[in-house]
Design an enzyme around this catalytic site. Structure first.
Site, mmCIF file in Angstrom:
data_model
loop_
_atom_site.group_PDB
_atom_site.id
_atom_site.type_symbol
_atom_site.label_atom_id
_atom_site.label_comp_id
_atom_site.label_asym_id
_atom_site.label_seq_id
_atom_site.Cartn_x
_atom_site.Cartn_y
_atom_site.Cartn_z
ATOM 1 N N SER A 156 0.827 -1.211 0.000
ATOM 2 C CA SER A 156 0.000 0.000 0.000
ATOM 3 C C SER A 156 0.859 1.258 0.000
ATOM 4 O O SER A 156 0.347 2.357 -0.236
ATOM 5 C CB SER A 156 -0.935 0.013 1.211
ATOM 6 O OG SER A 156 -0.232 -0.275 2.414
ATOM 7 N N GLU A 205 -0.056 -12.561 -0.887
ATOM 8 C CA GLU A 205 -1.486 -12.571 -1.172
ATOM 9 C C GLU A 205 -1.891 -13.820 -1.949
ATOM 10 O O GLU A 205 -1.141 -14.326 -2.779
ATOM 11 C CB GLU A 205 -1.880 -11.327 -1.980
ATOM 12 C CG GLU A 205 -1.794 -10.033 -1.197
ATOM 13 C CD GLU A 205 -2.355 -8.849 -1.975
ATOM 14 O OE1 GLU A 205 -3.015 -9.071 -3.022
ATOM 15 O OE2 GLU A 205 -2.139 -7.707 -1.544
ATOM 16 N N GLU A 249 -9.238 -9.697 4.615
ATOM 17 C CA GLU A 249 -9.590 -8.326 4.244
ATOM 18 C C GLU A 249 -10.970 -8.241 3.597
ATOM 19 O O GLU A 249 -11.276 -8.984 2.671
ATOM 20 C CB GLU A 249 -8.535 -7.742 3.296
ATOM 21 C CG GLU A 249 -8.822 -6.304 2.892
ATOM 22 C CD GLU A 249 -7.663 -5.618 2.188
ATOM 23 O OE1 GLU A 249 -7.841 -4.466 1.759
ATOM 24 O OE2 GLU A 249 -6.589 -6.233 2.078
#
Length: 262
Positions: free
Chosen positions: A43, A112, A180
Site C-alpha cells: 500500500s 497474497e 480483508e
C-alpha cells in the site's frame, strides 16, 4: 514480539494490533508505542507514492522502505509484503525476492492469495525457514480480476472458497493470515476454524487481531474513507494549521525570534 507470540496470543485470547509503516520517522514513533507488529505494505505505492493501486509496488520499492522502517523500529515484529508478481515466475525468483526483503530487515513476508501454486511457494519458503503471513479476501494485487474494491465472501460459494483458502494457507505453514473486507460472521468462522491467528481489516471484531494503514488511522489523508477505517487523529488538519501558522509568523516577522537566531 517474536514469531511464536502470534500463536500464543491467539491461545491466550489476546488481540494482536498491527499497523502499516513506510518510513524511518514513523517507525521511531511506533517503536515508542504498544503496537505489536508492523507491516511494510505494498500500500506504500498508494499512500506514499501516489499510485492508484498497489500493483505499482516493486521489489526495489519494498526493499527501500523496509530498510527505513527497520532502522527505526524497536520491539515490534516486522513483516513486508511481497509485491505484485513477486512469487509468480519461479521459486528461484521468489526466493531471491524474499532474500532481499529479509536482508533489508523484514522478519517475515506476507503473500497474497491461496491458489495451489501460491500455497506450494509458501510451503517451500516455510521449509526454508522463512516465516510467511497469508492474505485472503480482498487481495489488492488482484483488484482487476476481482472487479474492484468489493467485499468478498458474500455468498455461500465464495464463503466456502475462503474457508478452504484459509485452511490451505495454514496447511502450507503460514504463521498467520490477513482477512480483508469479508463479512464479520464469515471472518469469525474462519478464525475459529484455524489454529493460526487471523488479522482482520474490514472483517469485523471476531478476528484475532486488526491492521490499519498508518495514513488512514491518523487522518493524514481525507480523500479515501472506507467504512472499516476509524480515524484516531486529524493529522491533516493539524498539519495544515501548523503550515499556515508558519507562513503567518514569517510574514509578520514573528519568526525567527531571538531564541531562533545566533
Amino acid at each position: 514480539m517474536k514469531i511464536h507470540d502470534f500463536k500464543n496470543k491467539k491461545q491466550e485470547q489476546k488481540k494482536i494490533s498491527m499497523l502499516t509503516c513506510y518510513d524511518y520517522p514513523s517507525a521511531c514513533i511506533i517503536a515508542n508505542s504498544n503496537i505489536h507488529c508492523v507491516l511494510v505494505g505494498d500500500s506504500v505505492a498508494m499512500a506514499v507514492h501516489g499510485h492508484p493501486t498497489t500493483i505499482m509496488a516493486t521489489i526495489e520499492m519494498m526493499e527501500l522502505h523496509t530498510q527505513a522502517v527497520a532502522r527505526g523500529l524497536g520491539k515490534q515484529f516486522l513483516i513486508t509484503d511481497l509485491p505484485f508478481l513477486g512469487h509468480k515466475s519461479s521459486q528461484g525468483h521468489t526466493v531471491e525476492n524474499v532474500k532481499r526483503l529479509l536482508q533489508a530487515g523484514a522478519q517475515a513476508v506476507k503473500i497474497e492469495g491461496a491458489d495451489k501454486d501460491t500455497c506450494q511457494t509458501i510451503s517451500h519458503l516455510v521449509n526454508a525457514g522463512i516465516p510467511v503471513m497469508g492474505h485472503i479476501g480482498l487481495t489488492p494485487q488482484s483488484i482487476h480480476q476481482l472487479g474492484g474494491y468489493k467485499v468478498q465472501g458474500k455468498n455461500s460459494e465464495q464463503a466456502e472458497t475462503l474457508l478452504q483458502q484459509a485452511d490451505a494457507l495454514e496447511q502450507a505453514g503460514c504463521f498467520a493470515v490477513v482477512i480483508e473486507c469479508v463479512p464479520q460472521g464469515l471472518a469469525k468462522t474462519i478464525t475459529d476454524s484455524l489454529v493460526i491467528p487471523t488479522i482482520g481489516i474490514g472483517a469485523g471484531p471476531g478476528t484475532d487481531g486488526q491492521v490499519l494503514v498508518w495514513h488512514d488511522m491518523l487522518g493524514l489523508q481525507t480523500s479515501f474513507n472506507p467504512k472499516f477505517v476509524k480515524k484516531y487523529f486529524r493529522a491533516k488538519d493539524h498539519f495544515i494549521e501548523a503550515l499556515n501558522s508558519y507562513v503567518q509568523q514569517v510574514q509578520q516577522m514573528h519568526f525567527p525570534a531571538n531564541e531562533h537566531s545566533f
